[in-house]
Design a protein around this motif. Structure first.
Motif, PDB file in Angstrom:
ATOM      1  N   PHE A   1       0.842  -1.198   0.000  1.00  0.00           N
ATOM      2  CA  PHE A   1       0.000   0.000   0.000  1.00  0.00           C
ATOM      3  C   PHE A   1       0.881   1.253   0.000  1.00  0.00           C
ATOM      4  O   PHE A   1       1.898   1.315   0.708  1.00  0.00           O
ATOM      5  CB  PHE A   1      -0.897   0.047   1.238  1.00  0.00           C
ATOM      6  N   TYR A   2       0.441   2.247  -0.754  1.00  0.00           N
ATOM      7  CA  TYR A   2       1.086   3.559  -0.765  1.00  0.00           C
ATOM      8  C   TYR A   2       0.066   4.609  -0.309  1.00  0.00           C
ATOM      9  O   TYR A   2      -1.146   4.375  -0.386  1.00  0.00           O
ATOM     10  CB  TYR A   2       1.595   3.891  -2.169  1.00  0.00           C
ATOM     11  N   PRO A   3       0.538   5.765   0.177  1.00  0.00           N
ATOM     12  CA  PRO A   3      -0.411   6.813   0.588  1.00  0.00           C
ATOM     13  C   PRO A   3      -1.421   7.115  -0.505  1.00  0.00           C
ATOM     14  O   PRO A   3      -1.061   7.259  -1.676  1.00  0.00           O
ATOM     15  CB  PRO A   3       0.511   8.012   0.860  1.00  0.00           C
ATOM     16  N   GLY A   4      -2.681   7.164  -0.120  1.00  0.00           N
ATOM     17  CA  GLY A   4      -3.758   7.410  -1.077  1.00  0.00           C
ATOM     18  C   GLY A   4      -4.417   6.158  -1.591  1.00  0.00           C
ATOM     19  O   GLY A   4      -5.525   6.225  -2.145  1.00  0.00           O
ATOM     20  N   ASP A   5      -3.758   5.004  -1.409  1.00  0.00           N
ATOM     21  CA  ASP A   5      -4.355   3.746  -1.858  1.00  0.00           C
ATOM     22  C   ASP A   5      -5.544   3.366  -0.975  1.00  0.00           C
ATOM     23  O   ASP A   5      -5.550   3.649   0.232  1.00  0.00           O
ATOM     24  CB  ASP A   5      -3.334   2.608  -1.792  1.00  0.00           C
ATOM     25  N   THR A   6      -6.526   2.716  -1.557  1.00  0.00           N
ATOM     26  CA  THR A   6      -7.604   2.136  -0.766  1.00  0.00           C
ATOM     27  C   THR A   6      -7.026   1.078   0.167  1.00  0.00           C
ATOM     28  O   THR A   6      -6.287   0.198  -0.273  1.00  0.00           O
ATOM     29  CB  THR A   6      -8.651   1.488  -1.688  1.00  0.00           C
ATOM     30  N   GLY A   7      -7.336   1.183   1.441  1.00  0.00           N
ATOM     31  CA  GLY A   7      -6.831   0.240   2.419  1.00  0.00           C
ATOM     32  C   GLY A   7      -5.595   0.715   3.160  1.00  0.00           C
ATOM     33  O   GLY A   7      -5.201   0.117   4.170  1.00  0.00           O
ATOM     34  N   TYR A   8      -4.968   1.793   2.677  1.00  0.00           N
ATOM     35  CA  TYR A   8      -3.756   2.319   3.318  1.00  0.00           C
ATOM     36  C   TYR A   8      -4.024   2.727   4.763  1.00  0.00           C
ATOM     37  O   TYR A   8      -3.305   2.341   5.680  1.00  0.00           O
ATOM     38  CB  TYR A   8      -3.211   3.498   2.514  1.00  0.00           C
ATOM     39  N   ASP A   9      -5.083   3.531   4.974  1.00  0.00           N
ATOM     40  CA  ASP A   9      -5.391   4.009   6.324  1.00  0.00           C
ATOM     41  C   ASP A   9      -5.714   2.868   7.274  1.00  0.00           C
ATOM     42  O   ASP A   9      -5.273   2.847   8.426  1.00  0.00           O
ATOM     43  CB  ASP A   9      -6.561   4.992   6.286  1.00  0.00           C
ATOM     44  N   GLU A  10      -6.492   1.924   6.800  1.00  0.00           N
ATOM     45  CA  GLU A  10      -6.851   0.792   7.650  1.00  0.00           C
ATOM     46  C   GLU A  10      -5.618  -0.021   8.026  1.00  0.00           C
ATOM     47  O   GLU A  10      -5.478  -0.471   9.179  1.00  0.00           O
ATOM     48  CB  GLU A  10      -7.861  -0.099   6.937  1.00  0.00           C
ATOM     49  N   GLU A  11      -4.712  -0.187   7.086  1.00  0.00           N
ATOM     50  CA  GLU A  11      -3.534  -1.029   7.330  1.00  0.00           C
ATOM     51  C   GLU A  11      -2.558  -0.374   8.296  1.00  0.00           C
ATOM     52  O   GLU A  11      -1.904  -1.047   9.084  1.00  0.00           O
ATOM     53  CB  GLU A  11      -2.834  -1.341   6.005  1.00  0.00           C
ATOM     54  N   ARG A  12      -2.436   0.953   8.264  1.00  0.00           N
ATOM     55  CA  ARG A  12      -1.462   1.622   9.125  1.00  0.00           C
ATOM     56  C   ARG A  12      -2.003   1.876  10.527  1.00  0.00           C
ATOM     57  O   ARG A  12      -1.254   2.183  11.440  1.00  0.00           O
ATOM     58  CB  ARG A  12      -1.040   2.951   8.497  1.00  0.00           C
ATOM     59  N   SER A  13      -3.306   1.775  10.694  1.00  0.00           N
ATOM     60  CA  SER A  13      -3.928   2.086  11.976  1.00  0.00           C
ATOM     61  C   SER A  13      -3.984   0.853  12.854  1.00  0.00           C
ATOM     62  O   SER A  13      -4.297  -0.241  12.387  1.00  0.00           O
ATOM     63  CB  SER A  13      -5.344   2.635  11.769  1.00  0.00           C
ATOM     64  N   GLY A  14      -3.701   1.057  14.131  1.00  0.00           N
ATOM     65  CA  GLY A  14      -3.766  -0.045  15.081  1.00  0.00           C
ATOM     66  C   GLY A  14      -4.657   0.284  16.253  1.00  0.00           C
ATOM     67  O   GLY A  14      -5.538   1.149  16.167  1.00  0.00           O
ATOM     68  N   PHE A  15      -4.432  -0.378  17.357  1.00  0.00           N
ATOM     69  CA  PHE A  15      -5.232  -0.165  18.557  1.00  0.00           C
ATOM     70  C   PHE A  15      -5.053   1.253  19.093  1.00  0.00           C
ATOM     71  O   PHE A  15      -5.978   1.837  19.652  1.00  0.00           O
ATOM     72  CB  PHE A  15      -4.816  -1.196  19.612  1.00  0.00           C
ATOM     73  N   GLN A  16      -3.851   1.795  18.956  1.00  0.00           N
ATOM     74  CA  GLN A  16      -3.564   3.163  19.376  1.00  0.00           C
ATOM     75  C   GLN A  16      -4.034   4.115  18.282  1.00  0.00           C
ATOM     76  O   GLN A  16      -3.482   4.135  17.185  1.00  0.00           O
ATOM     77  CB  GLN A  16      -2.064   3.314  19.607  1.00  0.00           C
ATOM     78  N   THR A  17      -5.067   4.897  18.558  1.00  0.00           N
ATOM     79  CA  THR A  17      -5.617   5.793  17.540  1.00  0.00           C
ATOM     80  C   THR A  17      -5.048   7.206  17.618  1.00  0.00           C
ATOM     81  O   THR A  17      -5.259   8.001  16.702  1.00  0.00           O
ATOM     82  CB  THR A  17      -7.152   5.879  17.661  1.00  0.00           C
ATOM     83  N   GLY A  18      -4.329   7.535  18.687  1.00  0.00           N
ATOM     84  CA  GLY A  18      -3.798   8.886  18.829  1.00  0.00           C
ATOM     85  C   GLY A  18      -2.500   9.103  18.086  1.00  0.00           C
ATOM     86  O   GLY A  18      -2.161  10.227  17.706  1.00  0.00           O
ATOM     87  N   LEU A  19      -1.736   8.028  17.889  1.00  0.00           N
ATOM     88  CA  LEU A  19      -0.446   8.095  17.209  1.00  0.00           C
ATOM     89  C   LEU A  19      -0.489   7.098  16.057  1.00  0.00           C
ATOM     90  O   LEU A  19      -0.765   5.918  16.263  1.00  0.00           O
ATOM     91  CB  LEU A  19       0.679   7.733  18.186  1.00  0.00           C
ATOM     92  N   ARG A  20      -0.215   7.582  14.847  1.00  0.00           N
ATOM     93  CA  ARG A  20      -0.345   6.715  13.678  1.00  0.00           C
ATOM     94  C   ARG A  20       0.931   6.783  12.845  1.00  0.00           C
ATOM     95  O   ARG A  20       1.555   7.830  12.709  1.00  0.00           O
ATOM     96  CB  ARG A  20      -1.534   7.132  12.808  1.00  0.00           C
TER      97      ARG A  20
END
Length: 331
Positions: free
Chosen positions: A4-23
């Motif tokens: 995934f690269y920035p802007g790709d569908t699924g990028y945000d979901e893949e980089r996000s974890g349990f910690q939502t304040g720091l990504r």
């Protein structure tokens, strides 16, 4: 493997974890499925001079990467070997998977109080389990580590013959905190009991667990809002998943914890300009450490380093280090 690269569908979901304040803000994400994928991702980062980070669940995220993120959550296979009482967990596996697969065989891992935490990250940090004083650190039970460079792709570790534990919790109104803290501090604690004392806003909670019976009557120094204690399956003492949220936390290991210092830390946390949940973990027992206590602080927001240090100042003369297991969104 997906990339995934920035802007790709699924990028945000893949980089996000349990910690939502720091990504993470990676230039590229490798969503790996096996050790060969990990090797390719690490090679990509090294040949281009990029930093890289590993994320399975994102619980213990401390600093974000802007280079290559290696997402291991698809590498989540767990295998139980009943004959050797061991488990093998891949880099993306969580404790709930191990608990569920081990339980039918009367076995249990040294997992903590949150079953959705990643096995590998937790264990590499040492691993303070809900039975820590009885059986030691989870890291001491590791039999084999599979790696690609410095990336752990799987762990094989011992399971223990545990199907039932004596465990429970007590809740008190915060106005009773002084007497509850004093009773907890004076507990003539058996080596097989693992307790924790925590402030949670308007309440104070004590939790405790052991494979053997023990007495908690001396802790009843004030009316309880809720009290529950008894024999139960290990899975019920291993904690329940929480929804992702923003939080920051840190801790200190102590060589001693006088009652006055404990009360001072409690007061500093209670009157801080930030909301702070304070936790006290007595060590000793089977834990091979010179520290006698661990004090951890968690806040439901970022940017509270100063407020946390003001609490730690109350026990500063006794600080001998920090645990990797309880550091969140800090450098």
């Amino acid at each position: 493997m997906e990339i995934f690269y920035p802007g790709d569908t699924g990028y945000d979901e893949e980089r996000s974890g349990f910690q939502t304040g720091l990504r993470h803000e990676p230039q590229v994400i490798f969503a790996v499925q096996n050790a060969q994928d990990v090797e390719e991702a690490v090679g990509y980062a090294k040949t281009r001079g990029h930093e890289y980070a590993i994320q399975s669940t994102g619980h213990g995220l401390t600093t974000a990467t802007t280079g290559v993120l290696i997402s291991t959550r698809r590498m989540n296979n767990v295998e139980i070997d009943v004959e050797t009482s061991t488990a093998r967990a891949e880099a993306g596996a969580v404790w709930q998977q191990v608990i569920e697969q081990a339980a039918p065989h009367g076995l249990a891992p040294l997992s903590g109080d949150a079953s959705d935490v990643g096995v590998v990250g937790y264990t590499l940090g040492g691993g303070f389990s809900v039975l820590a004083r009885e059986f030691g650190f989870a890291s001491e039970r590791v039999r084999q580590t599979d790696r690609v460079g410095d990336v752990v792709t799987a762990l094989q570790f011992e399971l223990l013959p545990i199907d039932e534990v004596h465990a429970g919790e007590m809740f008190f109104e915060a106005r009773h905190a002084p007497e509850v803290f004093e009773a907890f501090h004076s507990w003539d604690l058996p080596d097989h009991v693992t307790p924790a004392l925590t402030t949670l806003g308007d309440v104070v909670r004590i939790t405790f667990a052991s494979t053997k019976p023990f007495d908690i009557s001396h802790l009843r120094v004030a009316p309880t809002l809720k009290e529950e204690f008894g024999a139960k399956p290990f899975a019920q003492a291993a904690g329940k998943p929480l929804p992702p949220h923003t939080y920051q936390g840190d801790n200190v290991l102590l060589s001693d914890l006088p009652l006055e210092a404990l009360h001072n830390a409690r007061e500093a946390a209670a009157h801080s300009s930030a909301e702070i949940f304070l936790g006290v973990l007595p060590l000793g027992g089977a834990l091979k450490t010179e520290a006698t206590h661990l004090i951890k602080l968690i806040s439901p927001q970022l940017g509270v380093e100063k407020q946390h240090e003001e609490v730690f100042d109350q026990v500063r003369p006794f600080v001998v280090g920090r645990s990797r297991n309880f550091r969140y969104a800090v450098g």
